[in-house]
Design a protein around this motif. Sequence first.
Motif, PDB file in Angstrom:
ATOM      1  N   LEU A 297      -3.399  -4.433   1.933  1.00 20.19           N
ATOM      2  CA  LEU A 297      -3.141  -3.003   1.769  1.00 20.19           C
ATOM      3  C   LEU A 297      -3.494  -2.301   3.076  1.00 20.19           C
ATOM      4  CD1 LEU A 297      -2.366  -0.655  -0.131  1.00 20.19           C
ATOM      5  CD2 LEU A 297      -4.780  -0.498  -0.750  1.00 20.19           C
ATOM      6  N   LEU A 298      -2.490  -1.653   3.688  1.00 25.00           N
ATOM      7  CA  LEU A 298      -2.691  -1.046   4.997  1.00 25.00           C
ATOM      8  C   LEU A 298      -3.357   0.316   4.880  1.00 25.00           C
ATOM      9  CD1 LEU A 298       0.691  -1.921   6.743  1.00 25.00           C
ATOM     10  CD2 LEU A 298      -1.458  -3.192   6.765  1.00 25.00           C
ATOM     11  N   ASN A 299      -4.200   0.609   5.832  1.00 21.53           N
ATOM     12  CA  ASN A 299      -4.844   1.919   5.884  1.00 21.53           C
ATOM     13  C   ASN A 299      -3.839   2.982   6.321  1.00 21.53           C
ATOM     14  OD1 ASN A 299      -7.327   0.732   5.222  1.00 21.53           O
ATOM     15  ND2 ASN A 299      -7.779   0.300   7.374  1.00 21.53           N
ATOM     16  N   THR A 300      -4.118   4.220   5.951  1.00 24.63           N
ATOM     17  CA  THR A 300      -3.259   5.331   6.348  1.00 24.63           C
ATOM     18  C   THR A 300      -3.195   5.421   7.870  1.00 24.63           C
ATOM     19  OG1 THR A 300      -3.909   6.532   4.356  1.00 24.63           O
ATOM     20  CG2 THR A 300      -2.887   7.810   6.119  1.00 24.63           C
ATOM     21  N   GLY A 301      -2.006   5.669   8.379  1.00 26.87           N
ATOM     22  CA  GLY A 301      -1.840   5.811   9.823  1.00 26.87           C
ATOM     23  C   GLY A 301      -1.284   4.590  10.514  1.00 26.87           C
ATOM     24  N   ALA A 302      -1.014   3.522   9.757  1.00 27.73           N
ATOM     25  CA  ALA A 302      -0.435   2.327  10.372  1.00 27.73           C
ATOM     26  C   ALA A 302       0.943   2.660  10.952  1.00 27.73           C
ATOM     27  CB  ALA A 302      -0.322   1.211   9.345  1.00 27.73           C
ATOM     28  N   LYS A 303       1.183   2.243  12.174  1.00 30.02           N
ATOM     29  CA  LYS A 303       2.443   2.556  12.865  1.00 30.02           C
ATOM     30  C   LYS A 303       3.441   1.424  12.646  1.00 30.02           C
ATOM     31  CE  LYS A 303       0.006   5.263  16.361  1.00 30.02           C
ATOM     32  NZ  LYS A 303      -0.308   5.415  17.805  1.00 30.02           N
TER      33      LYS A 303
END
Length: 317
Positions: A297-303
């Motif tokens: 699960l990726l953190n907010t702000g992953a580009k």
Amino acid sequence: MKTKMTISFSGILMMLALISCSSEDKKNDTVGKPASASKKAEMNMVVGIARIEPEKGLLNIYANANGRISKIVAAENQSVSKGSDLALLDNQTDNALLAIEQSKAPAQNAAILSATQNAKAVLSDLQKAQKDEALNEQLFKARAITEQALNDSKSKVTRLQYDYQKLIADIAQQKSKVQEIDANIKYRKAILSDRQIKSAYPGRVLQWDVHDGDYVTPGQKLGQYAPDGPLIAVTEVDELFSDKVAKGMRAEIYSQMNGQKTGSGTVVFIAGFLKKKSLFSDENTVEDRRVREVKVLLNTGAKVNINNKVDCKIYLK
């Protein structure tokens, strides 16, 4: 004799000196190496290729009915809300059939109302006739009327009872027809609903595989849809290392283009079984390896973008 003894003793001293130097060199070599050099280095991460997806997964858009696409409402990359139209199938015939069924309802309801009013009037006449019959019974006993008059009053009650029961049966039949009409209307609306392809979640249309005017069949894939929400990186860990990965471990993802870090996250899912390598494997390889699917699960702000392929590092410690 003394000379021979001196040479032998000197030779012994030289041999002892060489042995001493050799032992000292080995000792120095051992001291110069770290204590862990003799042990195998411990692994602190696993690396794999990952694909970026919505947490709810990529959803395919399917047709629910036969027909031609009259309009693709939501364009590719367009954001839509839950329940909004994505595409429409031709529905002129179904709209006409629905209109026919809906037109029957008012006439049927009017027939029920008329029959109900008639039944009330007949019931009123019946109740009056029953009172007259009871009165005539008393008058006949008092010899105030003839037997024919009494029989006429009884016949009138019988006739009105028949008329009333017939009207009640007619009303029940009319109501049954209304229920049938309502069922047909619901059926026609359901068919029309199948010709409206709607979004199940708020999200974004990724692509369409069809165009306006194309003929489609039930179950045919029309396109792909991405629900709103967090993103995950789906990766695969080789069977040799799969038991080392656990939920909650920290992970990072890196661009395959330039190697730069594009995001981080946490392991939230580990498959309970091994499977064959998926599309991440090299098509030319013949090695039969097993892997375990892992989701981060990726953190907010992953580009990242949906469907990106990235390198994923999972830190074991």
